[in-house]
Design a protein around this motif. Sequence first.
Motif, PDB file in Angstrom:
ATOM      1  N   GLU A   1      -1.403  11.964  13.021  1.00  0.00           N
ATOM      2  CA  GLU A   1      -1.479  13.403  12.782  1.00  0.00           C
ATOM      3  C   GLU A   1      -0.071  13.950  12.623  1.00  0.00           C
ATOM      4  O   GLU A   1       0.763  13.811  13.517  1.00  0.00           O
ATOM      5  CB  GLU A   1      -2.200  14.116  13.930  1.00  0.00           C
ATOM      6  CG  GLU A   1      -3.692  13.960  13.890  1.00  0.00           C
ATOM      7  CD  GLU A   1      -4.415  15.137  14.547  1.00  0.00           C
ATOM      8  OE1 GLU A   1      -3.737  16.012  15.126  1.00  0.00           O
ATOM      9  OE2 GLU A   1      -5.650  15.170  14.473  1.00  0.00           O
ATOM     10  N   MET A   2       0.199  14.592  11.498  1.00  0.00           N
ATOM     11  CA  MET A   2       1.528  15.135  11.256  1.00  0.00           C
ATOM     12  C   MET A   2       1.482  16.068  10.063  1.00  0.00           C
ATOM     13  O   MET A   2       0.504  16.107   9.310  1.00  0.00           O
ATOM     14  CB  MET A   2       2.547  14.014  11.010  1.00  0.00           C
ATOM     15  CG  MET A   2       2.194  13.084   9.869  1.00  0.00           C
ATOM     16  SD  MET A   2       3.246  11.611   9.823  1.00  0.00           S
ATOM     17  CE  MET A   2       2.729  10.727  11.306  1.00  0.00           C
TER      18      MET A   2
ATOM     19  N   ASP B   1      -1.532  18.047  16.300  1.00  0.00           N
ATOM     20  CA  ASP B   1      -0.884  18.047  17.611  1.00  0.00           C
ATOM     21  C   ASP B   1       0.271  17.046  17.658  1.00  0.00           C
ATOM     22  O   ASP B   1       0.110  15.878  17.305  1.00  0.00           O
ATOM     23  CB  ASP B   1      -1.907  17.697  18.688  1.00  0.00           C
ATOM     24  CG  ASP B   1      -3.070  18.679  18.718  1.00  0.00           C
ATOM     25  OD1 ASP B   1      -2.863  19.807  19.184  1.00  0.00           O
ATOM     26  OD2 ASP B   1      -4.170  18.329  18.251  1.00  0.00           O
ATOM     27  N   THR B   2       1.430  17.538  18.096  1.00  0.00           N
ATOM     28  CA  THR B   2       2.606  16.691  18.283  1.00  0.00           C
ATOM     29  C   THR B   2       3.025  16.773  19.749  1.00  0.00           C
ATOM     30  O   THR B   2       3.157  17.874  20.308  1.00  0.00           O
ATOM     31  CB  THR B   2       3.779  17.152  17.398  1.00  0.00           C
ATOM     32  OG1 THR B   2       3.359  17.177  16.033  1.00  0.00           O
ATOM     33  CG2 THR B   2       4.963  16.202  17.538  1.00  0.00           C
ATOM     34  N   PHE B   3       3.253  15.602  20.379  1.00  0.00           N
ATOM     35  CA  PHE B   3       3.571  15.527  21.802  1.00  0.00           C
ATOM     36  C   PHE B   3       5.042  15.155  21.984  1.00  0.00           C
ATOM     37  O   PHE B   3       5.558  14.256  21.302  1.00  0.00           O
ATOM     38  CB  PHE B   3       2.675  14.503  22.494  1.00  0.00           C
ATOM     39  CG  PHE B   3       1.214  14.892  22.504  1.00  0.00           C
ATOM     40  CD1 PHE B   3       0.672  15.575  23.586  1.00  0.00           C
ATOM     41  CD2 PHE B   3       0.396  14.600  21.426  1.00  0.00           C
ATOM     42  CE1 PHE B   3      -0.665  15.944  23.589  1.00  0.00           C
ATOM     43  CE2 PHE B   3      -0.949  14.967  21.420  1.00  0.00           C
ATOM     44  CZ  PHE B   3      -1.475  15.638  22.503  1.00  0.00           C
ATOM     45  N   PHE B   4       5.705  15.841  22.925  1.00  0.00           N
ATOM     46  CA  PHE B   4       7.127  15.628  23.195  1.00  0.00           C
ATOM     47  C   PHE B   4       7.327  15.264  24.666  1.00  0.00           C
ATOM     48  O   PHE B   4       6.610  15.773  25.546  1.00  0.00           O
ATOM     49  CB  PHE B   4       7.933  16.897  22.894  1.00  0.00           C
ATOM     50  CG  PHE B   4       7.896  17.339  21.461  1.00  0.00           C
ATOM     51  CD1 PHE B   4       8.896  16.971  20.581  1.00  0.00           C
ATOM     52  CD2 PHE B   4       6.858  18.127  20.990  1.00  0.00           C
ATOM     53  CE1 PHE B   4       8.861  17.383  19.253  1.00  0.00           C
ATOM     54  CE2 PHE B   4       6.820  18.556  19.667  1.00  0.00           C
ATOM     55  CZ  PHE B   4       7.823  18.174  18.799  1.00  0.00           C
TER      56      PHE B   4
ATOM     57  N   GLU C   1       5.915   8.767  20.103  1.00  0.00           N
ATOM     58  CA  GLU C   1       5.301   8.075  18.977  1.00  0.00           C
ATOM     59  C   GLU C   1       3.932   7.514  19.318  1.00  0.00           C
ATOM     60  O   GLU C   1       2.995   7.564  18.510  1.00  0.00           O
ATOM     61  CB  GLU C   1       6.236   6.959  18.499  1.00  0.00           C
ATOM     62  CG  GLU C   1       5.773   6.274  17.224  1.00  0.00           C
ATOM     63  CD  GLU C   1       6.796   5.277  16.720  1.00  0.00           C
ATOM     64  OE1 GLU C   1       6.434   4.479  15.849  1.00  0.00           O
ATOM     65  OE2 GLU C   1       7.944   5.287  17.211  1.00  0.00           O
TER      66      GLU C   1
ATOM     67  N   HIS D   1       2.513  22.115  19.345  1.00  0.00           N
ATOM     68  CA  HIS D   1       3.448  21.261  20.075  1.00  0.00           C
ATOM     69  C   HIS D   1       3.027  21.201  21.540  1.00  0.00           C
ATOM     70  O   HIS D   1       2.756  22.242  22.168  1.00  0.00           O
ATOM     71  CB  HIS D   1       4.876  21.806  19.994  1.00  0.00           C
ATOM     72  CG  HIS D   1       5.487  21.689  18.630  1.00  0.00           C
ATOM     73  ND1 HIS D   1       6.741  22.192  18.330  1.00  0.00           N
ATOM     74  CD2 HIS D   1       5.039  21.116  17.489  1.00  0.00           C
ATOM     75  CE1 HIS D   1       7.025  21.946  17.074  1.00  0.00           C
ATOM     76  NE2 HIS D   1       6.002  21.294  16.529  1.00  0.00           N
ATOM     77  N   TRP D   2       2.986  19.985  22.086  1.00  0.00           N
ATOM     78  CA  TRP D   2       2.694  19.786  23.506  1.00  0.00           C
ATOM     79  C   TRP D   2       3.935  19.190  24.166  1.00  0.00           C
ATOM     80  O   TRP D   2       4.369  18.095  23.806  1.00  0.00           O
ATOM     81  CB  TRP D   2       1.508  18.848  23.695  1.00  0.00           C
ATOM     82  CG  TRP D   2       0.204  19.398  23.184  1.00  0.00           C
ATOM     83  CD1 TRP D   2      -0.327  19.259  21.940  1.00  0.00           C
ATOM     84  CD2 TRP D   2      -0.740  20.167  23.933  1.00  0.00           C
ATOM     85  NE1 TRP D   2      -1.532  19.897  21.844  1.00  0.00           N
ATOM     86  CE2 TRP D   2      -1.821  20.471  23.069  1.00  0.00           C
ATOM     87  CE3 TRP D   2      -0.789  20.645  25.253  1.00  0.00           C
ATOM     88  CZ2 TRP D   2      -2.926  21.205  23.469  1.00  0.00           C
ATOM     89  CZ3 TRP D   2      -1.894  21.376  25.656  1.00  0.00           C
ATOM     90  CH2 TRP D   2      -2.940  21.665  24.784  1.00  0.00           C
TER      91      TRP D   2
ATOM     92  N   PRO E   1       9.775  13.333  20.218  1.00  0.00           N
ATOM     93  CA  PRO E   1       8.368  13.085  19.903  1.00  0.00           C
ATOM     94  C   PRO E   1       7.896  11.760  20.504  1.00  0.00           C
ATOM     95  O   PRO E   1       8.625  10.759  20.459  1.00  0.00           O
ATOM     96  CB  PRO E   1       8.352  13.029  18.368  1.00  0.00           C
ATOM     97  CG  PRO E   1       9.578  13.768  17.948  1.00  0.00           C
ATOM     98  CD  PRO E   1      10.600  13.508  19.012  1.00  0.00           C
TER      99      PRO E   1
ATOM    100  N   TYR F   1      13.755  19.487  14.755  1.00  0.00           N
ATOM    101  CA  TYR F   1      13.014  20.046  15.877  1.00  0.00           C
ATOM    102  C   TYR F   1      13.976  20.906  16.687  1.00  0.00           C
ATOM    103  O   TYR F   1      15.053  20.451  17.085  1.00  0.00           O
ATOM    104  CB  TYR F   1      12.436  18.957  16.771  1.00  0.00           C
ATOM    105  CG  TYR F   1      11.347  18.129  16.154  1.00  0.00           C
ATOM    106  CD1 TYR F   1      10.097  18.677  15.903  1.00  0.00           C
ATOM    107  CD2 TYR F   1      11.556  16.794  15.817  1.00  0.00           C
ATOM    108  CE1 TYR F   1       9.078  17.917  15.337  1.00  0.00           C
ATOM    109  CE2 TYR F   1      10.559  16.023  15.260  1.00  0.00           C
ATOM    110  CZ  TYR F   1       9.319  16.592  15.012  1.00  0.00           C
ATOM    111  OH  TYR F   1       8.320  15.839  14.452  1.00  0.00           O
TER     112      TYR F   1
ATOM    113  N   ASN G   1       1.421  10.469  19.221  1.00  0.00           N
ATOM    114  CA  ASN G   1       1.307  11.309  18.033  1.00  0.00           C
ATOM    115  C   ASN G   1       0.477  10.665  16.929  1.00  0.00           C
ATOM    116  O   ASN G   1      -0.123  11.354  16.119  1.00  0.00           O
ATOM    117  CB  ASN G   1       2.700  11.661  17.503  1.00  0.00           C
ATOM    118  CG  ASN G   1       3.419  12.619  18.448  1.00  0.00           C
ATOM    119  OD1 ASN G   1       2.777  13.391  19.151  1.00  0.00           O
ATOM    120  ND2 ASN G   1       4.741  12.555  18.474  1.00  0.00           N
TER     121      ASN G   1
END
Length: 592
Positions: A230-231, A213-216, A224, A304-305, A222, A473, A227
């Motif tokens: 996890e990547m 899961d990546t949060f924006f 930091e 992606h969140w 992103p 991105y 996140n």
Amino acid sequence: SQVGKEYKSIFVPVNNTKEVGDWTADYYKLENENDTMHINHILQLLEDDVYLPDEKQREEYILNDFGEIYQGSAEQINTKPWKFGQFNKYMLPTITFLLESYGLSYEQLSNATLISRAISSVTNANDISETRRGIIVGNWGDNFEPYAPPGYWKGSVEIIKQFYESHFRPVRYGQCWVFACTATSLARAIGLPARPVTCFGSRHDADESLTIDTFFDEDGEPIESMNGIEMAWNFHAWTEVWMKRTDLPNGYGGWQAIDATPQERSDGLSQAGPVSLFAVRTGEISKKFDTAFAYGEVDGILVHWHRNKSSDLGWTRVVPLNIPTTIYTKGIGQFSEDENSLVDVTNNYKYPEGSIERQMARLKARQNRGLKFVFGDSAVIELVDFNLTADRVMIGEPFKVKLEISNKNNRVVKISSMLNVKSTHYNGGIAADIVKNRNDFSIASNGSVTHEITVVADEYLHKLVPFNSIKIYAIVMVESEKIWSQEKSFVISQPRLNMSVSGHMRVGEVVLLNVSFTNPLNKQLTNSVLSIEAGDVQIIKEFGNIGAKQTFSYIASVRLTKAEYETIVASFDSSELKDIHGYLTMAVSNND
């Protein structure tokens, strides 16, 4: 074994269930009573559970002391040579000492499963104590002074020698390929078939949720703090070992994954595996050891969140278009020119994408994890198509990023598009921002547009970190309601060293090695150093400054010491360009 002033080889037949460790032998009187024989080698014995039936595989995965590890990206695979040196005099004392410090009992020293698990632990130095030792300290930052950066190492022998001669003090520094190749050396030293593998696009699924899961934030950056670790990595390397799994049902033997890179803890230590590849392939992630983590590495789903205050959850969940993982190892053979040098072993870990077997494995993995997914995995926005591409270029050249957007509606669609280009570490961590570009489009019915940017060398050169990894991105807002996003990683190419040799290819002969390299940049290279390893000899040549687009050449005299095949490895480093490498393998005859 030494007899007088000569060395002799002896063969000692033993029961194949004897333990790995130090063994002693009595000396015997020979025909000449003034001569005695003292056996000063450590006899390393494993039970037959590690027997490889194919002779060529045994030669490659036990006896071959030279190999390759792969770096870069799936679209641009770079080969790094590696000398395993499993027969070096430091290897056996080191692995024997480490297995004892790990705490294996006498009976456990005949258990290949536990021995390989111990190797994954003692290769790294995350858990050292007064009694427990480990070899390599990991460092994924930018500062390695005053120690060796991970890219410095060209083989395991120098690492093991430094560790042994310092009375088992940890060696600094390593990253995943260093851990994987060193673990391979230790395994081969005791007769355990082993090979390093590289997974391109590998995921780090820290919570074993089977999603990464990546949060924006609202600006598409992103977050930091959310996140964490996890990547998706550009690549990650680990080790495979061959064995029967007597602790699992029939069918789970064969190649097993062990991961010596310290990532997550298992049974309180930084260790992972052995993981049955069959268990990963079939989604049986409850099988020991650490199968859920390994499954996430090769088949975790990217999510992606996007922060969205108008959403009931405050977030919009987007599953990007599938970014596949692919796994490679060196095939059987001596030379990188061989067509079998690079072997795709992805199918050992997972069924083909889209197959019924793959879908069933994913379902079984989720059920084994007790997970109930509220959201679907679709990445589709109806009637709008997206395609994100980027140029493959040599360092110093500009590159283009293109996002093609097609409107298949029978009406005009308004689009807000953002391209965000970043320099990243090879493990996916963001190193620096390069450029961000936004654009708004009105796309005609059944029409298309291209959001394109060009990134020039002056914008990215000073922001690159080792491996020259770039991540893009792309985030698109459709009609101010629906969000589409995608990520893409690629590597900016570097040149290789050109190497050639002339002379008589016989043991004991001195040959001339020519190494050359052309600076690809429009700027001067400073603090330039060339390092050459030939047998047990290391040659270091300092060049200082090399002008823009200038070619340098260096000729060294090298004495051939090994019959059949001799491998020479070279690397070049400067303040501006690092880890430029090359190697050549020569057929060498005996000096009869």
